[in-house]
Scaffold this motif. Structure first.
Motif, mmCIF file in Angstrom:
data_model
loop_
_atom_site.group_PDB
_atom_site.id
_atom_site.type_symbol
_atom_site.label_atom_id
_atom_site.label_comp_id
_atom_site.label_asym_id
_atom_site.label_seq_id
_atom_site.Cartn_x
_atom_site.Cartn_y
_atom_site.Cartn_z
ATOM 1 N N HIS A 1 0.834 -1.210 0.000
ATOM 2 C CA HIS A 1 0.000 0.000 0.000
ATOM 3 C C HIS A 1 0.865 1.254 0.000
ATOM 4 N N LYS B 1 -5.451 -0.523 -7.385
ATOM 5 C CA LYS B 1 -6.512 -1.414 -6.913
ATOM 6 C C LYS B 1 -6.013 -2.847 -7.065
ATOM 7 N N LEU C 1 -6.872 -7.150 -6.625
ATOM 8 C CA LEU C 1 -7.591 -8.385 -6.338
ATOM 9 C C LEU C 1 -6.648 -9.166 -5.443
ATOM 10 N N PHE D 1 -8.332 -5.028 4.289
ATOM 11 C CA PHE D 1 -9.506 -4.380 3.683
ATOM 12 C C PHE D 1 -10.071 -3.339 4.639
ATOM 13 N N GLY E 1 -12.076 -0.547 0.286
ATOM 14 C CA GLY E 1 -12.319 -1.210 -0.986
ATOM 15 C C GLY E 1 -11.709 -0.525 -2.187
ATOM 16 N N ASP E 2 -11.118 0.646 -2.007
ATOM 17 C CA ASP E 2 -10.428 1.287 -3.120
ATOM 18 C C ASP E 2 -9.041 0.703 -3.319
ATOM 19 N N ILE F 1 -8.082 -2.815 -1.862
ATOM 20 C CA ILE F 1 -8.403 -4.224 -2.111
ATOM 21 C C ILE F 1 -9.858 -4.260 -2.558
ATOM 22 N N THR F 2 -10.060 -4.442 -3.852
ATOM 23 C CA THR F 2 -11.414 -4.373 -4.403
ATOM 24 C C THR F 2 -12.154 -5.693 -4.278
ATOM 25 N N CYS F 3 -11.403 -6.783 -4.124
ATOM 26 C CA CYS F 3 -12.021 -8.107 -4.076
ATOM 27 C C CYS F 3 -11.041 -9.080 -3.438
ATOM 28 N N LYS G 1 -17.644 -8.469 -1.512
ATOM 29 C CA LYS G 1 -16.237 -8.133 -1.719
ATOM 30 C C LYS G 1 -15.298 -9.315 -1.463
ATOM 31 N N GLY H 1 -15.689 -4.669 -11.806
ATOM 32 C CA GLY H 1 -16.063 -4.466 -10.413
ATOM 33 C C GLY H 1 -16.745 -5.646 -9.750
ATOM 34 N N CYS I 1 -16.956 -9.465 -8.079
ATOM 35 C CA CYS I 1 -16.076 -10.226 -7.204
ATOM 36 C C CYS I 1 -16.575 -11.665 -7.153
#
Length: 198
Positions: A113, A120, A122, A139, A144-145, A147-149, A176, A196, A198
């Motif tokens: 990070h 972003k 996965l 997360f 969620g910006d 780790i989006t999934c 998510k 977007g 998951c």
């Protein structure tokens, strides 16, 4: 970002003797379907940055680099390993089962990070070594910006209870994260992660 042991490489983390053999003696084996899934992700996500995380000591870097280069040629990326001084094999095996793996893996996500605060990801892991808890904590820390999934491979013999996953993913919306079994790996290619889903 992805973990290695029992996520993309059969390591048998839950069985100390099998872990030693898979790490030190036998040729590495990819989890069935994962090379195809990762190749599909490389295409559908337009050549994303793959980052591999393992609690293994850095002494295993050549072994893991060769494995990833061979089994996942479309998905090369940095391999983050632990700076761990190991004097004998029993120390390595003891570390592999240590709860310190949660803190180590979370620190690596913090590092990622810090390097890529606007990217972003996965996040892919498995149910053996605190991966659900680590990704859930990350997360909740970054939202969620970043780790989006989250995808977690349900490994036979691990704690795959609903209670464990509910605790690990407390504060994470159910849309998510996904827990998948080996027979679902290839169907993951159909998910529109870029759109977007998951």
């Amino acid at each position: 970002m992805t973990y290695i042991d029992d996520t993309v490489k059969v390591s048998h983390v839950l069985d100390t003797l099998a872990l030693a053999k898979a790490t030190l003696i036998e040729d590495p084996v990819a989890v069935t379907g994962m090379p195809e899934l990762y190749a599909s992700l490389a295409t559908s996500l337009s050549s994303p940055q793959f980052i591999y995380i393992s609690g293994s000591p850095f002494q295993l870097y050549p072994f893991l680099h060769d494995f990833i280069s061979t089994a996942f040629p479309a998905n090369k990326g940095p391999i983050l390993l632990q700076n761990l001084t190991v004097i004998n094999i029993s120390q390595l095996l003891e570390f592999a089962g240590n709860d310190g793996i949660f803190e180590y893996k979370l620190s690596q996500i913090d590092h990622i990070h810090g390097m890529y605060p606007n990217k972003k990801f996965l996040a892919i892991g498995d149910s053996t070594q605190k991966d659900p808890e680590t990704y859930g904590a990350a997360f909740n820390r970054y939202g969620g910006d970043f780790i989006t999934c989250i995808w977690i491979r349900s490994v036979d013999g691990a704690d795959n209870t609903a209670a464990r996953f509910a605790g690990a993913f407390a504060g994470v919306s159910q849309d998510k994260y996904r827990i998948y079994t080996d027979d679902q790996i290839l169907s993951l290619q159909q998910i529109d992660v870029a759109g977007g889903k998951c």
